[in-house]
Design a protein around this motif. Structure first.
Motif, mmCIF file in Angstrom:
data_model
loop_
_atom_site.group_PDB
_atom_site.id
_atom_site.type_symbol
_atom_site.label_atom_id
_atom_site.label_comp_id
_atom_site.label_asym_id
_atom_site.label_seq_id
_atom_site.Cartn_x
_atom_site.Cartn_y
_atom_site.Cartn_z
ATOM 1 N N THR A 233 0.814 -1.222 0.000
ATOM 2 C CA THR A 233 0.000 0.000 0.000
ATOM 3 C C THR A 233 0.841 1.263 0.000
ATOM 4 O O THR A 233 0.572 2.213 -0.739
ATOM 5 C CB THR A 233 -0.937 0.008 1.222
ATOM 6 O OG1 THR A 233 -1.771 -1.153 1.169
ATOM 7 C CG2 THR A 233 -1.799 1.258 1.238
ATOM 8 N N TYR A 234 1.855 1.297 0.842
ATOM 9 C CA TYR A 234 2.650 2.519 1.025
ATOM 10 C C TYR A 234 4.033 2.459 0.388
ATOM 11 O O TYR A 234 4.726 3.469 0.327
ATOM 12 C CB TYR A 234 2.821 2.810 2.521
ATOM 13 C CG TYR A 234 1.559 3.232 3.218
ATOM 14 C CD1 TYR A 234 1.127 4.557 3.187
ATOM 15 C CD2 TYR A 234 0.783 2.311 3.915
ATOM 16 C CE1 TYR A 234 -0.034 4.958 3.831
ATOM 17 C CE2 TYR A 234 -0.376 2.696 4.569
ATOM 18 C CZ TYR A 234 -0.778 4.017 4.524
ATOM 19 O OH TYR A 234 -1.928 4.406 5.165
ATOM 20 N N GLY A 235 4.457 1.271 -0.035
ATOM 21 C CA GLY A 235 5.799 1.151 -0.597
ATOM 22 C C GLY A 235 6.884 1.331 0.433
ATOM 23 O O GLY A 235 7.899 1.986 0.176
ATOM 24 N N ILE A 236 6.663 0.770 1.644
ATOM 25 C CA ILE A 236 7.647 0.898 2.713
ATOM 26 C C ILE A 236 7.940 -0.468 3.326
ATOM 27 O O ILE A 236 7.125 -1.374 3.277
ATOM 28 C CB ILE A 236 7.180 1.848 3.832
ATOM 29 C CG1 ILE A 236 5.865 1.323 4.456
ATOM 30 C CG2 ILE A 236 7.020 3.280 3.322
ATOM 31 C CD1 ILE A 236 5.441 2.060 5.712
ATOM 32 N N GLU A 237 9.136 -0.581 3.882
ATOM 33 C CA GLU A 237 9.461 -1.727 4.716
ATOM 34 C C GLU A 237 9.145 -1.328 6.151
ATOM 35 O O GLU A 237 9.669 -0.335 6.658
ATOM 36 C CB GLU A 237 10.937 -2.081 4.577
ATOM 37 C CG GLU A 237 11.355 -3.320 5.341
ATOM 38 C CD GLU A 237 12.811 -3.647 5.124
ATOM 39 O OE1 GLU A 237 13.614 -3.440 6.066
ATOM 40 O OE2 GLU A 237 13.157 -4.080 4.003
ATOM 41 N N ALA A 238 8.281 -2.080 6.811
ATOM 42 C CA ALA A 238 7.815 -1.696 8.137
ATOM 43 C C ALA A 238 7.625 -2.930 9.003
ATOM 44 O O ALA A 238 7.484 -4.054 8.513
ATOM 45 C CB ALA A 238 6.513 -0.909 8.038
#
Length: 261
Positions: A233-238
């Motif tokens: 969804t956000y294009g982040i590694e979390a």
């Protein structure tokens, strides 16, 4: 009183933001965070439910077809806070909240109306703004008055588009506490568009995640907010971890290259 969307298509002119969007029923008493990246359709969804955009498909609340409501019925049933701040007009805050209340609660006596206004000003902690002109207020103060206009009407369905965007952390917590209490006590339904994932985890019963391409996922925050969904969804590694009090928190580590999203 439940909210249900079935095969809903909505958008602007010739551009559909959602195509055949269906969601599980949202039960009475639920506070739902509507989250997702910029321009994914959070505001479009709230406007559609509020009756401000034409739709195809079915939107029902408490068994009623929302698209078929008259203007007066919609005012009684739906409290909508738009993303733009209330205008800096020369009216004092009390007058604007009084007008909002009377528009939806014409069956209340003046004493009932005044008591409801007193209660909402106290709940939000903005009694000191009651006799201030909106033209003399900061953006955050006007946002609080706008929220008071929604809460005072005690509608069974509330649609709040980024109600904390102009607020510092103290007032963000104050707002979310007030909305959660109002939703729980009245067994109403509230959809709150926001960008702060940790506030959504802390305060909301469910999250509705809107992803690019018109995809949507609705469910309990800890079940829905996974590293995989955040990456897509956000294009982040979390990561989803827990604080010292056991509350889940989102820790964003880095943006992902477009090639691996």
């Amino acid at each position: 009183m439940t909210l249900k969307l079935q095969s809903v298509t909505a958008g602007y002119r010739n551009r559909a933001v959602f195509n055949n969007l269906s969601l599980p029923e949202i039960p009475a008493g639920a506070l739902v965070a509507v989250i997702g990246p910029n321009a994914v359709g959070k505001s479009t969804l709230l406007k559609s439910i509020a009756g401000l955009l034409p739709i195809s498909g079915d939107m029902t609340f408490a068994g009623e077809n929302l698209a078929a409501l008259t203007s007066y019925q919609r005012t009684r049933r739906i409290g909508y806070l738009p993303q733009p701040l209330p205008q800096a007009i020369p009216l004092v805050a009390y007058e604007t909240v009084f007008s909002a209340c009377r528009s939806a609660r014409g069956d209340w006596s003046r004493e009932q109306t005044e008591q409801a206004i007193e209660n909402v000003f106290d709940t939000l902690g903005i009694r000191q703004l009651a006799l201030r002109r909106l033209s003399e207020m900061s953006g955050g103060q006007r946002q609080m008055v706008g929220l008071a206009q929604v809460l005072v009407r005690q509608t069974p369905l509330m649609l709040l588009d980024e109600p904390t965007s102009a607020l510092d952390l103290h007032w963000q917590l104050n707002v979310l506490n007030a909305v959660r209490d109002a939703t729980t006590e009245a067994k109403s339904v509230a959809l709150v568009a926001c960008h702060d994932l940790n506030l959504a985890l802390r305060y909301c019963d469910q999250v509705l995640v809107l992803s690019p391409g018109g995809q949507a996922v609705l469910g309990a925050p800890e079940q829905v907010l996974t590293p995989e969904l955040l990456a897509h969804t956000y294009g982040i590694e979390a990561r989803i971890e827990r604080c010292s009090q056991g509350q889940p928190i989102v820790l964003a580590d880095r943006p992902l290259p477009a090639s691996v999203r």
